[in-house]
Design a protein around this motif. Structure first.
Motif, short mmCIF file in Angstrom:
data_model
loop_
_atom_site.label_atom_id
_atom_site.label_comp_id
_atom_site.label_asym_id
_atom_site.label_seq_id
_atom_site.Cartn_x
_atom_site.Cartn_y
_atom_site.Cartn_z
N SER A 53 11.33 23.94 12.98
CA SER A 53 10.23 23.16 12.43
C SER A 53 9.49 24.01 11.41
O SER A 53 9.10 25.14 11.70
N SER A 54 9.29 23.45 10.22
CA SER A 54 8.53 24.16 9.20
C SER A 54 7.02 24.02 9.42
O SER A 54 6.24 24.51 8.61
N THR A 55 6.63 23.36 10.51
CA THR A 55 5.22 23.33 10.88
C THR A 55 4.82 24.75 11.25
O THR A 55 5.50 25.41 12.03
N MET A 105 -3.98 24.57 5.07
CA MET A 105 -3.53 23.44 5.88
C MET A 105 -3.81 22.12 5.17
O MET A 105 -4.71 22.04 4.33
N GLN A 106 -3.03 21.10 5.52
CA GLN A 106 -3.23 19.77 4.94
C GLN A 106 -4.58 19.22 5.39
O GLN A 106 -4.99 19.44 6.54
N ASP A 147 0.14 20.47 9.75
CA ASP A 147 1.08 21.02 8.78
C ASP A 147 0.35 21.67 7.62
O ASP A 147 -0.72 21.21 7.20
N TYR A 153 1.96 29.45 1.86
CA TYR A 153 2.83 28.74 2.80
C TYR A 153 4.28 28.75 2.32
O TYR A 153 5.20 29.02 3.09
N ASP A 176 15.32 20.60 9.38
CA ASP A 176 13.90 20.89 9.54
C ASP A 176 13.22 19.68 10.20
O ASP A 176 13.41 18.55 9.78
N PRO A 208 9.52 19.11 10.99
CA PRO A 208 8.11 19.45 11.06
C PRO A 208 7.35 18.47 11.94
O PRO A 208 7.86 17.41 12.29
N TYR A 209 6.14 18.85 12.28
CA TYR A 209 5.32 18.06 13.19
C TYR A 209 5.25 16.60 12.76
O TYR A 209 5.43 15.70 13.56
N GLU A 243 7.34 15.02 10.74
CA GLU A 243 8.71 14.52 10.56
C GLU A 243 8.81 13.34 9.60
O GLU A 243 9.45 12.34 9.86
#
Length: 184
Positions: free
Chosen positions: A114-116, A129-130, A140, A148, A177, A179-180, A182
């Motif tokens: 996961s790229s999170t 962070m977003q 993310d 990042y 990948d 990520p949270y 997705e």
């Protein structure tokens, strides 16, 4: 993130177009598109589920990273070690592959990191962070963050180097990948 190049071990093309459609190949053979992805690797019956899918002909398996491994790959080995202690029932990449190969000796693998960012990273770099229009921060990192992008590159390099240095590294078809968010 699916690798679309050549395998470092086999040097064979991994993607070919057949009748206009991409087909993944491994050692010259097409890889079935269907595979088993068990993202709940902390569950008591992981081994039973793998056994059942292998018994029913599944040969492609997705392998999730343990959150502690992810923290270490992000460059936070102390946080990773703590997470490993806190979640001892969650299986590491190597343990999952060991179980998969026990029931399916000819298995092919997609590694599912996961790229999170790790929680420690998010706490260290909150402005990367977003956020939404109200300033609420999300899990993310923003893709607009040069920090990042530099760190996620190192994360994937560490992960890939780790996985491909394992005895089963030649079974890896690619990396997916997850990520949270997705894709949301």
């Amino acid at each position: 993130m699916t690798r679309i190049s050549t395998s470092p071990r086999t040097r064979t093309p991994l993607i070919r177009f057949i009748k206009g459609r991409p087909v993944i190949f491994h050692n010259g053979q097409p890889v079935p598109e269907a595979g088993y992805s068990d993202y709940i690797t902390w569950s008591e019956d992981y081994e039973g589920r793998i056994r059942e899918f292998a018994r029913n002909g599944v040969r492609v398996f997705h392998v999730a990273t343990h959150p502690g491994e992810s923290a270490a790959f992000w460059g936070f080995p102390e946080a990773g070690a703590k997470i490993m202690r806190d979640w001892p029932s969650r299986l590491t990449i190597c343990r999952q592959v060991e179980i998969i190969l026990k029931f399916c000796p000819d298995a092919l693998l997609f590694i599912r990191p996961s790229s999170t960012v790790d929680k420690a990273w998010a706490e260290r770099y909150p402005h990367d962070m977003q956020t939404d229009e109200d300033g609420k921060r999300y899990a993310d990192a923003t893709l607009a963050s040069p920090r990042y992008l530099q760190h996620v590159t190192r994360f994937f390099q560490r992960l890939v180097n780790h996985c491909e240095s394992q005895p089963w590294g030649d079974r890896i078809v690619g990396y997916l990948d997850a990520p949270y968010g997705e894709g949301t």
